[in-house]
Design a protein around this motif. Sequence first.
Motif, PDB file in Angstrom:
ATOM      1  N   SER A  14       6.365  10.226   1.851  1.00 18.89           N
ATOM      2  CA  SER A  14       5.454  10.970   0.982  1.00 18.89           C
ATOM      3  C   SER A  14       4.262  10.077   0.692  1.00 18.89           C
ATOM      4  O   SER A  14       4.286   8.876   0.969  1.00 18.89           O
ATOM      5  CB  SER A  14       6.156  11.363  -0.322  1.00 18.89           C
ATOM      6  OG  SER A  14       6.399  10.217  -1.119  1.00 18.89           O
ATOM      7  N   SER A  15       3.231  10.650   0.127  1.00 16.89           N
ATOM      8  CA  SER A  15       2.007   9.879  -0.117  1.00 16.89           C
ATOM      9  C   SER A  15       2.225   8.751  -1.114  1.00 16.89           C
ATOM     10  O   SER A  15       1.473   7.780  -1.138  1.00 16.89           O
ATOM     11  CB  SER A  15       0.898  10.812  -0.622  1.00 16.89           C
ATOM     12  OG  SER A  15       1.295  11.447  -1.822  1.00 16.89           O
ATOM     13  N   ASP A  16       3.291   8.835  -1.928  1.00 13.62           N
ATOM     14  CA  ASP A  16       3.536   7.822  -2.962  1.00 13.62           C
ATOM     15  C   ASP A  16       4.457   6.697  -2.498  1.00 13.62           C
ATOM     16  O   ASP A  16       4.663   5.731  -3.245  1.00 13.62           O
ATOM     17  CB  ASP A  16       4.148   8.477  -4.206  1.00 13.62           C
ATOM     18  CG  ASP A  16       3.186   9.443  -4.880  1.00 13.62           C
ATOM     19  OD1 ASP A  16       3.660  10.450  -5.434  1.00 13.62           O
ATOM     20  OD2 ASP A  16       1.967   9.187  -4.827  1.00 13.62           O
ATOM     21  N   ASP A  17       5.039   6.804  -1.300  1.00 15.89           N
ATOM     22  CA  ASP A  17       5.931   5.756  -0.818  1.00 15.89           C
ATOM     23  C   ASP A  17       5.158   4.468  -0.550  1.00 15.89           C
ATOM     24  O   ASP A  17       4.071   4.486   0.047  1.00 15.89           O
ATOM     25  CB  ASP A  17       6.647   6.203   0.462  1.00 15.89           C
ATOM     26  CG  ASP A  17       7.765   7.188   0.173  1.00 15.89           C
ATOM     27  OD1 ASP A  17       7.870   8.185   0.912  1.00 15.89           O
ATOM     28  OD2 ASP A  17       8.525   6.952  -0.779  1.00 15.89           O
ATOM     29  N   VAL A  18       5.719   3.353  -0.983  1.00 14.24           N
ATOM     30  CA  VAL A  18       5.071   2.051  -0.825  1.00 14.24           C
ATOM     31  C   VAL A  18       5.621   1.360   0.416  1.00 14.24           C
ATOM     32  O   VAL A  18       6.840   1.292   0.623  1.00 14.24           O
ATOM     33  CB  VAL A  18       5.312   1.171  -2.071  1.00 14.24           C
ATOM     34  CG1 VAL A  18       4.682  -0.207  -1.881  1.00 14.24           C
ATOM     35  CG2 VAL A  18       4.752   1.854  -3.317  1.00 14.24           C
ATOM     36  N   GLY A  76      -0.232   7.286   1.122  1.00 18.47           N
ATOM     37  CA  GLY A  76      -1.396   8.148   0.940  1.00 18.47           C
ATOM     38  C   GLY A  76      -2.725   7.430   0.879  1.00 18.47           C
ATOM     39  O   GLY A  76      -3.774   8.059   1.046  1.00 18.47           O
ATOM     40  N   THR A  77      -2.713   6.111   0.637  1.00 18.96           N
ATOM     41  CA  THR A  77      -3.985   5.381   0.535  1.00 18.96           C
ATOM     42  C   THR A  77      -4.425   4.788   1.870  1.00 18.96           C
ATOM     43  O   THR A  77      -5.526   4.251   1.965  1.00 18.96           O
ATOM     44  CB  THR A  77      -3.871   4.244  -0.497  1.00 18.96           C
ATOM     45  OG1 THR A  77      -2.839   3.333  -0.091  1.00 18.96           O
ATOM     46  CG2 THR A  77      -3.550   4.799  -1.869  1.00 18.96           C
ATOM     47  N   SER A 107       0.844  -1.197   0.000  1.00 16.08           N
ATOM     48  CA  SER A 107       0.000   0.000   0.000  1.00 16.08           C
ATOM     49  C   SER A 107       0.881   1.249   0.000  1.00 16.08           C
ATOM     50  O   SER A 107       1.982   1.243   0.551  1.00 16.08           O
ATOM     51  CB  SER A 107      -0.901   0.023   1.239  1.00 16.08           C
ATOM     52  OG  SER A 107      -1.746  -1.098   1.292  1.00 16.08           O
ATOM     53  N   THR A 108       0.415   2.301  -0.623  1.00 13.97           N
ATOM     54  CA  THR A 108       1.130   3.567  -0.546  1.00 13.97           C
ATOM     55  C   THR A 108       0.678   4.317   0.712  1.00 13.97           C
ATOM     56  O   THR A 108      -0.444   4.127   1.201  1.00 13.97           O
ATOM     57  CB  THR A 108       0.868   4.449  -1.779  1.00 13.97           C
ATOM     58  OG1 THR A 108      -0.537   4.699  -1.882  1.00 13.97           O
ATOM     59  CG2 THR A 108       1.364   3.770  -3.044  1.00 13.97           C
TER      60      THR A 108
END
Length: 226
Positions: free
Chosen positions: A189-193, A166-167, A163-164
Amino acid sequence: MKVVIVGAGSVGCSIARELLAHGHEILLIDPKPEVIGRSGLRGARWLVGDACEITTLKEAKLDEADVVVSATGDDKVNLVVSLLAKTEFGVGRTVGRVNNPKNDWMFDDSWGVDVAVNTPRLMTALVEEAVEIGDLVRLLTLQTGVASLVEFTVPGDSYIIGSTVGTIEWPQDATLVAILRDEAPIAPSSDDVIEGGDELFFVSTIAAEDSLRALLSPSKAALRED
């Protein structure tokens, strides 16, 4: 307290934001003027220039500073600034950021550094005796018991892997402030997995810890409630 922070990257701005919130007077020095607009900092003073130059430090009135924080991503710059602050301007307290652990031995009083902060080593030291994989661990209590710094090591079978940031719907009063991966800190950041084995660090209210525990480790949270 008058604090001069050299380096307006994510680390320098995070330090400035916390100190401003506590009413301190902050001056940031950075060679890139564009960092001012994107920092989002309100109430800080700025000086665009090379902090390794005596003229820049004189313009910053470093002799009036109580603390100088060298928070750039370049260890050479952090060492030079600390040395100049201590020897040329008589600053009472210097804090130097260590980016490469191999340079840790140089960050001492011989280079004018009063406090060296090695982020990967600090985070590792905080958790290595306390971390239980798959459970939320409180590391520090902040603001006289109102908030805490907590850590969660993501187990290999966690449902949040892939999951990222941000989700994921984090609890309202819990903020993900750092990810430690392979002994290297990541500003999330919101895009980091999220990956298995990641160490997630949160600043949370005490009351929100249970919600955070239920989100990250629902089975263990259920066992506690039973």
